[in-house]
Design a protein around this motif. Structure first.
Motif, mmCIF file in Angstrom:
data_model
loop_
_atom_site.group_PDB
_atom_site.id
_atom_site.type_symbol
_atom_site.label_atom_id
_atom_site.label_comp_id
_atom_site.label_asym_id
_atom_site.label_seq_id
_atom_site.Cartn_x
_atom_site.Cartn_y
_atom_site.Cartn_z
ATOM 1 N N PHE A 48 26.394 -29.608 -11.474
ATOM 2 C CA PHE A 48 25.283 -28.704 -11.160
ATOM 3 C C PHE A 48 25.802 -27.504 -10.354
ATOM 4 O O PHE A 48 25.483 -26.354 -10.654
ATOM 5 C CB PHE A 48 24.208 -29.473 -10.379
ATOM 6 C CG PHE A 48 22.912 -28.728 -10.234
ATOM 7 C CD1 PHE A 48 22.081 -28.524 -11.325
ATOM 8 C CD2 PHE A 48 22.517 -28.218 -9.001
ATOM 9 C CE1 PHE A 48 20.876 -27.831 -11.202
ATOM 10 C CE2 PHE A 48 21.319 -27.517 -8.873
ATOM 11 C CZ PHE A 48 20.495 -27.329 -9.971
ATOM 12 N N ASP A 49 26.624 -27.796 -9.369
ATOM 13 C CA ASP A 49 27.146 -26.713 -8.533
ATOM 14 C C ASP A 49 28.102 -25.809 -9.313
ATOM 15 O O ASP A 49 28.031 -24.590 -9.240
ATOM 16 C CB ASP A 49 27.868 -27.300 -7.300
ATOM 17 C CG ASP A 49 26.892 -28.030 -6.383
ATOM 18 O OD1 ASP A 49 25.704 -27.653 -6.348
ATOM 19 O OD2 ASP A 49 27.321 -28.994 -5.712
ATOM 20 N N HIS A 50 28.967 -26.447 -10.057
ATOM 21 C CA HIS A 50 29.965 -25.676 -10.805
ATOM 22 C C HIS A 50 29.295 -24.728 -11.802
ATOM 23 O O HIS A 50 29.655 -23.546 -11.903
ATOM 24 C CB HIS A 50 30.908 -26.642 -11.529
ATOM 25 C CG HIS A 50 31.954 -25.957 -12.345
ATOM 26 N ND1 HIS A 50 33.226 -25.691 -11.876
ATOM 27 C CD2 HIS A 50 31.919 -25.437 -13.597
ATOM 28 C CE1 HIS A 50 33.920 -25.061 -12.804
ATOM 29 N NE2 HIS A 50 33.150 -24.902 -13.869
ATOM 30 N N ASN A 68 19.842 -21.564 -13.629
ATOM 31 C CA ASN A 68 20.660 -22.680 -13.159
ATOM 32 C C ASN A 68 20.877 -23.651 -14.314
ATOM 33 O O ASN A 68 20.307 -23.487 -15.404
ATOM 34 C CB ASN A 68 20.002 -23.385 -11.952
ATOM 35 C CG ASN A 68 18.638 -23.964 -12.305
ATOM 36 O OD1 ASN A 68 18.499 -24.722 -13.263
ATOM 37 N ND2 ASN A 68 17.600 -23.573 -11.542
ATOM 38 N N ASP A 127 26.360 -33.807 -9.378
ATOM 39 C CA ASP A 127 26.323 -32.695 -8.429
ATOM 40 C C ASP A 127 27.466 -31.720 -8.664
ATOM 41 O O ASP A 127 27.284 -30.504 -8.594
ATOM 42 C CB ASP A 127 26.372 -33.228 -6.992
ATOM 43 C CG ASP A 127 25.011 -33.785 -6.564
ATOM 44 O OD1 ASP A 127 24.038 -33.653 -7.347
ATOM 45 O OD2 ASP A 127 24.930 -34.357 -5.472
ATOM 46 N N LEU A 128 28.627 -32.266 -8.917
ATOM 47 C CA LEU A 128 29.775 -31.406 -9.228
ATOM 48 C C LEU A 128 29.424 -30.466 -10.385
ATOM 49 O O LEU A 128 29.652 -29.254 -10.323
ATOM 50 C CB LEU A 128 30.963 -32.288 -9.578
ATOM 51 C CG LEU A 128 32.292 -31.622 -9.920
ATOM 52 C CD1 LEU A 128 33.450 -32.599 -9.626
ATOM 53 C CD2 LEU A 128 32.357 -31.203 -11.392
ATOM 54 N N ASN A 176 26.169 -23.630 -11.804
ATOM 55 C CA ASN A 176 25.388 -22.589 -11.129
ATOM 56 C C ASN A 176 26.291 -21.489 -10.569
ATOM 57 O O ASN A 176 25.955 -20.298 -10.638
ATOM 58 C CB ASN A 176 24.533 -23.209 -10.019
ATOM 59 C CG ASN A 176 23.472 -24.117 -10.607
ATOM 60 O OD1 ASN A 176 23.296 -24.174 -11.830
ATOM 61 N ND2 ASN A 176 22.773 -24.842 -9.746
ATOM 62 N N ASP A 177 27.424 -21.870 -10.012
ATOM 63 C CA ASP A 177 28.376 -20.868 -9.541
ATOM 64 C C ASP A 177 28.801 -19.942 -10.681
ATOM 65 O O ASP A 177 28.823 -18.720 -10.550
ATOM 66 C CB ASP A 177 29.636 -21.545 -8.965
ATOM 67 C CG ASP A 177 29.361 -22.185 -7.603
ATOM 68 O OD1 ASP A 177 28.273 -21.928 -7.027
ATOM 69 O OD2 ASP A 177 30.225 -22.947 -7.137
ATOM 70 N N ARG A 204 18.074 -29.829 -9.198
ATOM 71 C CA ARG A 204 19.215 -30.710 -8.999
ATOM 72 C C ARG A 204 18.837 -32.175 -9.283
ATOM 73 O O ARG A 204 19.622 -32.912 -9.897
ATOM 74 C CB ARG A 204 19.743 -30.582 -7.564
ATOM 75 C CG ARG A 204 20.965 -31.467 -7.267
ATOM 76 C CD ARG A 204 21.433 -31.338 -5.815
ATOM 77 N NE ARG A 204 21.871 -30.001 -5.480
ATOM 78 C CZ ARG A 204 23.122 -29.547 -5.637
ATOM 79 N NH1 ARG A 204 24.051 -30.344 -6.135
ATOM 80 N NH2 ARG A 204 23.420 -28.315 -5.304
#
Lengths: 475, 475, 475
Positions: free
Chosen positions: B144-146, B58, B141-142, B148-149, B99
């Motif tokens: 972190f998610d982006h 991640n 957060d944007l 990880n995706d 996160r």
């Protein structure tokens, strides 16, 4: 040679790059910091000025005699100190007409071309006194008369200048032996100017200072502690630090020959102190004692929250002939190569990770910026970097400081500007130079696409105002 | 403070001078090197990544936890290492939601303004992950998610990134005790990526390393030599060097506290080794042993042709509290003043004029560039200069390297860029910075009429591609 | 690779900033100094050239063989010294066709890209010989023939070049043992060129020089003094200094390993000298003797007015193999870290404030510019700063010198440029580079509004002409 008076001007874009792109950015950044209040957390102005608010005597006494930046340059080119009326060690003084001394200075003013003294002085002449011709032999008398006339006006009294300069807070520096009477007078006067002190204990810490025994004696009388025993000596420091903090101090300052620190056991330290007190300390023991005292001061800072400043690396009073005739502080202090990594380890081993401890490091050895100081400050939470200091607070020195500390230390492990001066009238000039150089430096980063301009604007304000307030706990 | 997400852009002209003439030349030079393959002869990526080609976990584990450039800065401003989930010396780890750690990082991202970390990370965000807003608290957060995706996509597996980054060859660094199984796996896999090793024997050479006795034991078991006797110990090195060379190594690497070398007789060296093996070596004897081993390594290089790299001058694990709690390599390594002229003489007296010997010198003490290193490299056929290293591989540091080594060393006694990193995703960013700075530097020389542009274009390609291939025998 | 001959040009704006504003100012400043006479107060040209006025032999003997700047770079990239025909220690020389040596040089000329050698050589090729194509493998023969043809013309005889170069005065450097016959020949010849000597006594001062005993012997024979006793030895120096002054010398020069000075009592010094004379001096005693002799030389300077130059900080003949085969001065001298503040104190304690004493300090350790040298020169009336020296007399080095000495030393504690060269034909090139860099530096100050242009113009002329004449008493 130029003939006759030449115009004196301060260009709006001075110290900005001549590259149009960088200059335009620098202008915009500077516009945001140009008129911010002055935070002056470290300096050597005389609190008596603000306590008594008496007029300054004349141009020579105000601008020439106390400024070792100025008279050392004249001396280096053969002007005798007596020709300037510099006081001698025995308290006497050559009988020199201040106007004659000023003329000597004016004739030699070309020696300062390109130096920070020239920039500061021209700023003072132009902004404080409203002069519009350059200083040279032909304008010496005009200057002398004009400045002296001004100094008799109420607008040129110390407190009026303090307010005109938009000084939010200024720290002076005093010995533990100082009764701080001027600070008390200021406080009692009802005047709103914030003049605070800082605790500078070198005189009662350095066994090699010629007045150490008498200073220690006084220290005991002042505090009522048995300062010839280790515990009493430490208690006396704690007591005086508390008093200084009461009088506004937020910091201590330590001007040691090296950055050496030590971490002796209580018993070892007490034994060493006994040797010191008996006057038997060798050079190595004196150095060890100073080193141990830095760590003791750090321990007290952990308790009382005073920010600690370390200014090492100067060979004081290097010129024997000048020292014998004129005494200390006559422009003959010379920087020394300085080591920090091993020197600071004992102190850092104890307090390097203390949340309540802040140690601000200065250097006269620029080779340390990128090698030792920025890497240390970029790791230890307790360490911050003081700005380019003394011989290095010129535009080039400030630029090198930023260039060489940015990579490992960033901007946020630095503390903004210190003027470190006794030349009161030059304080706005010095802060202005620092703000301009920081804006010019940031403008380059923006122009080369390493930072966005909105970020640079925030950094510019941080460097000029927020970081010194935060680092020195002045908020 | 800025409000809400700001756009993130990488300007085409970043790091070039804002002077239009220099910028235009720099653009033309850069166009010739921008897409050259990456030659990475010295670094610390994990060969397991390329052997197993497993996805990265991640954003936090990939970009934050392993990068001491990043977490040291956060730590310096008071962020506890536990808040970032940095592993402790005892193998435990604070239970931190990755996160949450990423959010801490995002909130502190302004600390990196102007630093190389900010440039490298923004390059990774923009180029590798396609992000177009700046990292801050509001976008944590944007991000972190982006990220990880993305890491779950095949295009973000290690080998895919290796190919996307146009890496022609990359060297990892291993101890003599490493079985090189990952390198074997890569070789057997049929994948065409060239991942080679380098021989880094510090662990079995430094008597002061806490694991030296056990490392020596292992060294003997691995090689079947009697490594507790001088001859066997040297034979073991030769054996492992040969194996490393079989696995692609073209170089050795030595990270000593100083640059000291020695030239003892065989009998003296054997006696010293006996003392070392018995665990009786004083600090001076340990230093002498390391010094002698540099000369022994040089002797082996003369025979087996491995290029020798020397990286001296670092005080490792300076922060006692951090070392005790978190162990080695936690951002607390600090450069030391370093001497080369006298230190290297014993080795150079033996091998300085050997046609088959190449020693690449690095420094963390920039004061050596113009004083010692460029003059040495500008004379000895066996010496070359490694690039601006570690604390100095920022744009300013790279520029100083060129400015201070050019006069005495020229361009052709340097070896191009080393990324020296374990931050795999930042490798293109780092090489791009180096190429841009070299082009900007050359553009200045052309603009100031010190070199013709066709010459500068040749030099630019040499620095980006030909010189590292030649110096490290990778052609 | 470029194909075929490329044009060779010297751009009028070379070394000026590409910023249009700075460039325009630099042009105007340079126009005032470009054609000023050359004052060369320190160098190593051979007085025999001007005494006998014989033609130079050929391109290789003139430009390649004597120039260690050039052949050290070739050697660093693997060209054997024998391939260039460099003379060996035993007096022999590889049999090399000068044309072949020249071809090797031409093929390697790209190694000098960006270095001062390339600038000086291209200046010589273009201005002295009128060449208009670049030197490379394809033009090697053209160059060799063209230069050799020129050298046979009367306009290329030493005295003709001296006049063409507008040399007002040039100082050579001789040992006290030199009879100065060439200087006498020049004086008697009626030729008006001013070629003076300088007193360089290292050979009879350094106990560690391999020829010290024989030099001392000769010193006694030449002077008729009992130079094996302290008083006679000092009298011999005074006698030779007086003779050198008669032959035009205005300065002495001292090339010591360190800047150490000492201030022994007469008795201590005499005892130390006895030890030295008996050949029993330890390394520390040899160092102390050199240190004491600097102070003795200063004492003589106070009496006879010869300006003293100190060039410390070089490890001579570092490459053992080259030294054994080729002897001294073969490009293997390497700078050392150097300390001045403590080192000079004994001498300065005696003579630092003497009105009739001038000591010009040089350094190979640039970290001293801002830390030690500028602060010392900005205070002591007896101290002046020599220019960027040897490894540092490149454009970047000259720029650093100004940037790092300006704040504390100003311009007026510096002494203008020294070419310090035996490469006679490059003298105009070297002075031109220095003048251009000083003008470019001043142009930046003017463009950034730190100095008015009329002031900068005065400084430019001072640096190019007036200050060297004044500092070296050549007016």
């Amino acid at each position: 040679m130029t003939t006759g008076p030449q115009p004196l001007a301060l260009h709006d874009d001075r110290l900005f790059s001549s590259d149009p792109l960088q200059r335009a950015i620098a202008r915009r950044l500077y516009a945001q910091v140009a008129t911010l209040p002055i935070v002056s957390p470290h300096g050597h102005t005389d609190p008596a000025w603000f306590a008594h608010n008496a007029p300054f005597a004349n141009a020579t006494e105000l601008l020439l005699v106390p400024d070792h930046y100025v008279f050392r340059m004249l001396y280096s080119q053969g002007v005798p100190l007596d020709a300037l009326g510099i006081p001698r060690a025995d308290g006497s003084r050559a009988e020199v007409d201040p106007r004659e001394a000023w003329r000597v200075f004016a004739e030699c003013f070309h020696l300062f071309r390109g130096t920070p003294s020239s920039m500061w002085l021209n700023h003072v002449f132009h902004e404080v006194f409203g002069l519009r011709v350059r200083l040279d032999a032909s304008t010496a008398d005009l200057y002398f008369d004009h400045i002296n006339d001004a100094l008799r006006q109420p607008g040129f009294l110390p407190r009026a200048l303090f307010e005109r300069f938009r000084i939010e807070v200024i720290a002076t520096t005093e010995s533990p032996l100082d009764p701080l009477e001027h600070h008390a007078t200021i406080r009692e006067s009802g005047w709103q100017g914030r003049v605070i002190t800082a605790y500078r204990p070198d005189a009662v810490i350095d066994p090699e200072h010629e007045q150490f025994p008498s200073a220690l004696q006084q220290f005991g009388e002042l505090t009522g502690e048995d300062v010839h025993r280790w515990d009493g000596y430490l208690r006396a420091h704690r007591q005086r630090r508390a008093y200084f903090a009461d009088m506004g101090a937020t910091s201590t300052d330590h001007g040691h020959p090296t950055a050496a620190t030590a971490n002796l056991s209580r018993a070892e330290a007490a034994r060493l102190f006994d040797t010191v007190v008996r006057g038997n300390a060798s050079a190595a023991q004196a150095e060890l004692f100073r080193a141990q005292m830095l760590t003791e001061m750090a321990a007290m800072s952990v308790d009382d929250g005073l920010v600690m400043q370390l200014h090492p690396g100067c060979f004081r009073n290097h010129n024997l002939g000048v020292f014998e005739r004129y005494g200390r502080d006559k422009g003959a202090d010379i920087p020394l190569r300085t080591e920090y990594v091993r020197a600071l380890k004992p102190l850092l081993d104890r307090f390097g990770n203390e949340p309540n401890f802040q140690l601000i490091l200065f250097t006269l050895d620029e080779s340390n910026y990128s090698r030792e100081l920025a890497p240390l400050a970029g790791h230890y939470p307790s360490l911050l970097l003081g700005p380019a200091w003394w011989f290095h607070d010129a535009p080039e020195g400030m630029w090198r400081f930023r260039e060489q500390t940015l990579a490992s230390g960033g901007f946020y492990n630095t503390v903004g500007f210190n003027d470190d001066t006794r030349a009161f009238l030059s304080i706005p000039a010095r802060h202005d130079v620092a703000r301009r150089i920081d804006c010019a430096f940031l403008a380059k980063l923006v122009a080369e696409h390493r930072m966005d301009e909105d970020e640079a604007a925030e950094v510019a304000i941080d460097l000029a105002y927020r970081l010194p307030r935060k680092a020195y706990k002045l908020g």
